[in-house]
Write an enzyme that holds these catalytic residues in place. Structure first.
Site, PDB file in Angstrom:
ATOM      1  N   SER A 203       0.848  -1.185   0.000  1.00 38.13           N
ATOM      2  CA  SER A 203       0.000   0.000   0.000  1.00 38.13           C
ATOM      3  C   SER A 203       0.891   1.246   0.000  1.00 38.13           C
ATOM      4  O   SER A 203       1.740   1.388  -0.871  1.00 38.13           O
ATOM      5  CB  SER A 203      -0.960  -0.055   1.187  1.00 38.13           C
ATOM      6  OG  SER A 203      -1.990   0.900   1.071  1.00 38.13           O
ATOM      7  N   GLU A 310      -8.527  -5.949  -4.792  1.00 37.66           N
ATOM      8  CA  GLU A 310      -8.179  -4.687  -4.143  1.00 37.66           C
ATOM      9  C   GLU A 310      -9.415  -3.818  -3.911  1.00 37.66           C
ATOM     10  O   GLU A 310      -9.568  -3.151  -2.878  1.00 37.66           O
ATOM     11  CB  GLU A 310      -7.176  -3.897  -5.004  1.00 37.66           C
ATOM     12  CG  GLU A 310      -5.882  -4.613  -5.303  1.00 37.66           C
ATOM     13  CD  GLU A 310      -4.817  -4.394  -4.252  1.00 37.66           C
ATOM     14  OE1 GLU A 310      -5.117  -3.776  -3.219  1.00 37.66           O
ATOM     15  OE2 GLU A 310      -3.672  -4.857  -4.470  1.00 37.66           O
ATOM     16  N   HIS A 414      -7.014  -6.027  -0.404  1.00 36.63           N
ATOM     17  CA  HIS A 414      -5.873  -5.150  -0.164  1.00 36.63           C
ATOM     18  C   HIS A 414      -5.117  -5.607   1.082  1.00 36.63           C
ATOM     19  O   HIS A 414      -5.714  -5.786   2.147  1.00 36.63           O
ATOM     20  CB  HIS A 414      -6.375  -3.712   0.019  1.00 36.63           C
ATOM     21  CG  HIS A 414      -5.311  -2.678  -0.010  1.00 36.63           C
ATOM     22  ND1 HIS A 414      -4.444  -2.537  -1.066  1.00 36.63           N
ATOM     23  CD2 HIS A 414      -4.966  -1.720   0.899  1.00 36.63           C
ATOM     24  CE1 HIS A 414      -3.618  -1.528  -0.820  1.00 36.63           C
ATOM     25  NE2 HIS A 414      -3.907  -1.024   0.367  1.00 36.63           N
TER      26      HIS A 414
END
Length: 501
Positions: A203, A310, A414
């Site tokens: 991230s 995601e 994610h």
């Protein structure tokens, strides 16, 4: 005397049995467990408090005696309500996990840069035993705290004027560079090789890795990079960043930097703030594409990629709702693409019903993240030199128990890849199945091979080809069934070019 040592965080003779190392700022007493030495909460720059708030990192003051390093330092100030640990602006510390057994050749080093949108998170997120799987594979782990939010990405005209290099903002990135410099100076004391350093993150941590790849300040400080679900796009100008800082000061009725430095952290945290790097002329001197086009990037092998779901976690933030109403869908798309939504987008991501609109937003966000990573890998591949290894993670792990439902990173969501790539399944009491365990062994093997050699391949692992600009050379990560059923992704060279504009 013992009470005095305890009060200032230094150990007395009672801790003499603990493993001890000496670094450039003093001696450290750590802990050893199951062949893993850990040294936690090590300050690597001076506390950025008082007049040092928002300044570039300053050298840490050396200490006398032996400093205890058995507990994490405070978390950097932030607004995340899910982090319950003590917070402070005096937070810029790092942690080291290393093998207790010395080796003939120094160990390679992985520096973990945590994610959290440059506003949240901390370097102790894996817990005090977080480095054990990497250490068991012969890798030293370093994790870092760095300044976040308004404390780590604040630019202001007066800050630029007072700085010797006339730059401001990007304090979080300067902290990361300072951590890399600390590793170069000190990692040999832990048995590490300062010439085999990999920076890695997911991230915002992945975005940090990509950003450091094009930062002149980081040149020569690392030899490989791993960017998971995060790269960096066009950077706003310093003037844009300074305007945001000036507006914050006006909103707080403290237009001058000296007054802003006197404010309590809570006053600053109450204000809306978008954490972002800026083109300050020092940490970043040009756009990433310009760096690669001119061959001025830090030339290191890259392992990078994204996850198949995601959008499950990121679309609600991007579109402002977990469920997107069909009636509002096109208006939401106009925020991204302008008044005239490209027909290709509406055809590939329809929104006739609420369910369809919601699913389309999730796919759109996932595909856009994929496009960014495909584009970064292509940029590196076209530049020549060190290779890129691109992955597409498609695994849905075993779900947690009913009384602890999965709320983030579900399926191939994610950050879902982290627990597999760094051998973290032991941290969660799930009923991991054979596919989960096999994928952890495979990904941990790929990642640690890359840290050691710059190539993820090794004995017993499926061949991972170097990325050559074609989707077929992106490595799919999942079970054989998942790869067969979910391994396809859009041809980014055609279908989503509009989304990148």
């Amino acid at each position: 005397m013992a009470l005095l040592f305890a009060a200032i965080g230094l150990s007395s003779a009672a801790h003499a049995a603990s493993p001890t190392v000496t670094i450039d700022s003093g001696a450290l007493s750590g802990a050893e467990k199951d062949g893993v030495m850990s040294y936690l909460g090590i300050p690597y720059v001076a506390p950025p408090i008082g007049d040092l708030r928002w300044r570039a990192p300053q050298p840490v003051k050396a200490w006398r005696g032996v400093r205890q390093a058995t507990e994490f330092g405070p978390v950097c100030r932030q607004t995340a309500d899910w982090i319950k640990l003590p917070q402070s602006e005096d937070c810029v510390t790092l942690n080291v996990w290393a093998p207790a057994r010395k080796a003939a050749r120094p160990y390679p080093v992985l520096i973990w840069i945590h994610g959290g949108a440059f506003a949240n998170g901390h370097g102790g997120e894996w817990g005090p035993d977080g480095g054990k799987s990497l250490v068991q594979k012969g890798v030293i782990l370093v994790s870092i705290n760095y300044r976040l939010g308004v404390f780590g990405f604040f630019a202001h005209p007066e800050l630029s004027a007072e700085a010797p290099d006339h730059a401001s903002g990007n304090q979080g990135f300067r902290d990361q560079v300072a951590a890399l410099q600390w590793v170069r100076r000190n990692i040999a004391a832990f048995g590490g090789d300062s010439g085999r350093v990999t920076i890695a993150g997911s991230s915002a941590g992945g975005s940090s890795v990509a950003a450091l790849t094009v930062s002149p300040l980081a040149k020569g400080l690392f030899q490989r990079g791993i960017a998971e679900s995060g790269v960096v796009g066009p950077l706003p100008t310093k003037a844009t960043a300074e305007t945001a800082g000036t507006a914050l000061g006006q909103a707080l009725a403290t237009p001058h930097l000296s007054d802003l430095r006197k404010l309590g952290a809570e006053d600053l945290l109450k204000q809306s703030w978008r954490s972002a790097p800026n083109l300050d002329g020092v940490v970043f001197t040009e756009q990433p594409q310009q760096s690669f086009a001119a061959g001025r990037q830090n030339k290191t092998p890259m392992l990078l990629g994204w996850n198949a779901d995601e959008g499950l976690d990121l679309a609600p933030a991007a579109f402002g709702a977990k469920i997107v109403a069909a009636a509002d869908y096109e208006r939401q798309l106009q925020k991204l693409f302008g008044p005239q939504i490209p027909p290709l987008i509406l055809a590939q991501y329809p929104g006739k019903t609420d369910a369809q609109a919601t699913e389309s937003t999730q796919r759109l966000v996932t595909d856009f993240i994929g496009l960014r990573h495909f584009g970064w890998a292509t940029m590196q591949q076209k530049a020549g030199g060190p290779p890129a290894y691109l992955y597409y993670y498609v695994h849905s792990p075993a779900e947690p128990s009913a009384d602890q439902p999965c709320y983030y990173g579900c399926k191939a969501g994610h950050t879902s890849e982290i627990r597999f790539a760094y051998g973290q399944l032991w941290r969660e009491a799930r009923r991991w199945n054979a596919d989960d365990l096999a994928l952890q062994e495979q990904m941990l093997g790929y990642w640690t091979n890359f840290v050691k050699t710059g190539d993820p391949n090794g004995p017993g692992l499926p061949k991972w080809p170097m990325f050559d600009g074609k989707p077929d050379t992106a490595q799919r990560l999942g079970s054989p069934t998942e790869i067969r059923e979910r391994g396809a992704f859009p041809d980014f060279r055609q279908s989503l070019d509009l989304a990148a504009q």
